[in-house]
Design a protein around this motif. Structure first.
Motif: not given
Length: 408
Positions: A325-329, A299-305, A331-338
């Motif tokens: 790409p490192d910024e997206l990764i 939702q944040k990066y308008s990607t297809f999952a 963000h994903f890791n922080k979302a996963l940790e949460a």
């Protein structure tokens, strides 16, 4: 044939056709179209429905005097099961709705107790009705009649169905992902059809409308499962591999694709150890947690999952939205940790990630995936070489009673 014989035969044909198709649906239900808990609960509901249909068939034959051993006590037992099993099915429908919608209900024992109170009341009323005549009574001629409080029994059934329907409609209205919204509203339709047709039984007694109503609900759910399976993953509600391949082909062949694409491949570390130690239901939970973190990132990066298969996932995004790409990764890791912290899991969850970039001209789809895969498995090998033996850690932690298990 007399009208009575025609009526009995029609009743029996409906009952046994519903039984036959229910057995067919049970055979077709696998974890490919839903989580293990979801499929298990749906199979239990179908098995209870088959039992109800058999009891219903016995009742119609005995009620018209075509069964020698159908004495008064047998009639009372058959009527008890025929009425009470409807309450059981409505209760299970409510529970299945909470499982399907993945609500917090399943984690709160006090809610289970509260939700079971109407079912317990129904059991008491139905079990005592042979002597009290509250819900039903048997006449001296051994005929079934509704009791003065039969409406209470129906109110309990309606209560569970209405709550399940409202929950499904509310969750569907709040859902932001179009695919999940359609699936939730489709499930609500199944409940509504079941409730609407079954309600007619109150006004047209002596007909197999309840059997038709319940089976119609199951059939709609099964059809929705089959339709969703074409392009979505039932366990995680993400796109599936078929849809991912179609999406890539569209992006590569479309003249409207002007921006270079990033393709991310993600693989859960030590996923087999989670399954082996905590069971497949816990493994399903991990897959859904990762999927939720991917949805937030998408939702944040308008990607297809998409879930690419097993414990592998895929993200596809245009460089217009994915500048780093490192910024997206990150963000994903922080979302996963949460997500992991919110559920207080007895282990950490991490993923190895690889990515590749293309402009759609100089590299093919297969080469793009292979390039991302190569980077993924290099990172995965690095993570495994840096990590201790996860299996031995989990076994020793389980024996000692501790709960925190690291996964790298």
């Amino acid at each position: 044939m007399t009208p009575v014989i025609n009526s009995i035969l029609t009743y029996l044909v409906v009952d046994f056709l519903c039984i036959a198709f229910s057995v067919f649906i049970i055979k077709k239900l696998t974890t490919d179209i839903g989580s293990e808990l979801e499929i298990r609960m749906l199979k239990i509901m179908l098995q209870v429905f088959i039992l109800y249909s058999l009891v219903d068939a016995i009742w119609i034959v005995g009620e018209y005097g075509y069964m020698r051993f159908y004495i008064r006590i047998v009639n009372g037992i058959v009527c008890f099961f025929s009425i009470f099993l409807i309450s059981v099915l409505s209760f299970f429908m409510f529970i299945y709705t909470e499982i399907r919608l993945k609500t917090a209900f399943m984690k709160k024992p006090e809610l289970w107790i509260i939700a079971s109170v109407p079912l317990a009341f129904s059991l008491f009323m139905c079990a005592s009705s042979y002597y009290t005549g509250w819900i039903y009574y048997i006449t001296p001629d051994n005929e079934y009649r509704r009791g003065p409080y039969y409406c209470w029994q129906m109110a309990i059934v309606f209560f569970y169905f209405v709550i399940a329907l409202l929950r499904a409609l509310c969750c569907g209205a709040k859902e932001t992902m179009p695919m999940r919204r359609r699936a939730t509203f489709g499930f609500a339709l199944a409940i509504a059809v079941c409730f609407a047709i079954g309600s007619l039984q109150m006004f047209i007694p002596g007909t197999p409308l309840i059997v038709i109503a319940i089976f119609s609900g199951f059939l709609i759910m099964f059809v929705n499962f089959q339709q969703a399976q074409i392009f979505s993953d039932a366990l995680t509600d993400l796109n599936n591999r078929r849809r991912a391949n179609q999406y890539l082909e569209t992006k590569f062949n479309s003249p409207l694709t002007e921006w270079p694409l990033y393709l991310f491949m993600l693989d859960i570390n030590s996923f087999k150890e989670i399954n082996d130690t905590y069971g497949h239901i816990e493994g399903d939970k991990v897959l859904r947690i990762v999927a939720q973190a991917l949805r937030m990132t998408s939702q944040k990066y308008s990607t297809f999952a998409a879930r690419f298969g097993g414990d592998e996932f895929l993200l596809i995004g245009e460089s217009l939205y994915v500048s780093s790409p490192d910024e997206l990764i990150n963000h994903f890791n922080k979302a996963l940790e949460a997500e992991v912290a919110a559920r207080r899991l007895p282990y950490a969850v991490t993923l190895s990630i690889g990515y590749a970039k293309t402009d759609g001209q100089s590299i093919s789809i297969v080469e793009l995936i292979k390039k991302a895969d190569d980077m993924l498995y290099k990172n995965k090998s690095r993570a495994h070489s840096a990590a201790p033996d996860n299996r031995s850690i989990m076994q020793s932690e389980n024996r000692s009673g501790k709960i925190l298990v690291p996964f790298f």
